[in-house]
Enzyme design. Structure first.
Site, mmCIF file in Angstrom:
data_model
loop_
_atom_site.group_PDB
_atom_site.id
_atom_site.type_symbol
_atom_site.label_atom_id
_atom_site.label_comp_id
_atom_site.label_asym_id
_atom_site.label_seq_id
_atom_site.Cartn_x
_atom_site.Cartn_y
_atom_site.Cartn_z
ATOM 1 N N GLU A 49 -2.916 1.439 -0.086
ATOM 2 C CA GLU A 49 -3.848 0.299 0.428
ATOM 3 C C GLU A 49 -4.610 -0.049 -0.922
ATOM 4 O O GLU A 49 -5.502 0.837 -1.805
ATOM 5 C CB GLU A 49 -4.571 0.339 1.561
ATOM 6 C CG GLU A 49 -3.526 0.200 2.759
ATOM 7 C CD GLU A 49 -3.199 1.300 3.366
ATOM 8 O OE1 GLU A 49 -2.691 1.688 4.457
ATOM 9 O OE2 GLU A 49 -3.661 2.502 2.695
ATOM 10 N N THR A 50 -4.834 -1.719 -0.990
ATOM 11 C CA THR A 50 -5.782 -2.099 -1.740
ATOM 12 C C THR A 50 -6.553 -3.082 -0.919
ATOM 13 O O THR A 50 -5.995 -3.835 -0.057
ATOM 14 C CB THR A 50 -5.445 -2.823 -3.115
ATOM 15 O OG1 THR A 50 -4.595 -1.806 -3.877
ATOM 16 C CG2 THR A 50 -6.345 -3.619 -3.870
#
Length: 277
Positions: A49-50
């Site tokens: 995830e970002t």
């Protein structure tokens, strides 16, 4: 739109040893970035995830968070929630013991914990036992027999989780999933014997979101804990190891308290600087 330098952190979340956790990339001032730019950067980082920090719209929230896998946006995810809280507090120079994150599932309370942060598990969007047909599909995706699944439950708090319980941690570690046949974001859990590295071993598979196996997963563990505590499968608190099969050494601490289920883990900034976005 021309790029500008935006404050950035990459945080290791849930490490049970040095660099043993799940990294999350955090863009701390995402104001003005459109969806295409966020998706492109999330693909580029190629992490589970970002996240992108924005001004809140809820009066009780300290910030709003958007969460992207390499291919999709999620309404909620656990390790990005902890890593982003760590990054926000560090960037703002805040010593506050509590924060409130706004995201796709609403307001998520956070508090400082031993060597990191903890979040309150959000309500489940889908719960209840998996059907016999669903169990067969879960087992097919995991590459095991349906008879190996002692119980299976929907524990979806955003990403779509279903979880299978196996007889022991060794069985969890032996799984060789058939990702082409995996129909749902699938977690699997089994107990360690007394004196093991944790109380349970967990693995998480989300090929549909661009992540074959997630190193350490806060949302899945939150969903499992909500089910385990409500059903009497666990009480008080327990620990989870995750990531051994993908080179990680994650440690998740789970507690049941008067104000809900809390998921805690260590957080540590590894990279700090700016991102040209």
């Amino acid at each position: 739109m021309s790029a500008r330098e935006r404050p950035f952190r990459q945080v290791d979340v849930f490490p049970g040893s040095e660099l043993g956790g799940n990294p999350v990339a955090v863009v701390l001032d995402a104001d003005g970035l459109d969806d295409a730019a966020m998706r492109a950067f999330a693909r580029w980082t190629n992490l589970s995830e970002t996240t992108f920090v924005l001004p809140p719209s809820l009066p009780e929230a300290d910030y709003r968070l958007r969460i992207f896998t390499p291919t999709e946006e999620l309404p909620f995810a656990g390790h990005p929630t902890l890593g982003s809280a760590h990054a926000v507090a560090e960037h703002r120079g805040s010593s506050a013991d509590r924060l409130v994150q706004e995201c796709g599932v609403g307001a998520v309370p956070l508090r400082r914990a031993e060597d990191g942060w903890a979040f309150a598990a959000p309500d489940l969007r889908r719960s209840g036992p998996a059907t016999d047909d669903e169990v067969a599909r879960i087992a097919e995706g995991l590459g095991i027999g349906a008879w190996d699944v002692l119980a299976a439950e929907w524990v979806d708090n955003g990403p779509g989780w279903v979880v299978a319980v196996l007889g022991d941690a060794a069985s969890v570690l032996e799984i060789q999933p058939d990702l082409q046949r995996m129909r749902f974001p699938t977690g699997v859990i089994g107990p360690h014997p007394a004196g093991g590295p944790a109380d349970f071993e967990v693995r998480a598979f989300v090929p549909g979101l661009g992540v074959d196996e997630d190193p350490v997963t806060g949302s899945l563990n939150a969903g499992i804990a909500t089910w385990f505590f409500a059903s009497g499968r666990a009480s008080g608190g327990y620990t989870v190891r995750q990531g051994a099969r993908v080179g990680a050494d994650g440690l998740v601490r789970v507690t049941q308290e008067t104000d809900g289920v809390w998921i805690a883990g260590a957080t540590r900034t590894i990279l700090a600087g700016t991102a040209a976005l």
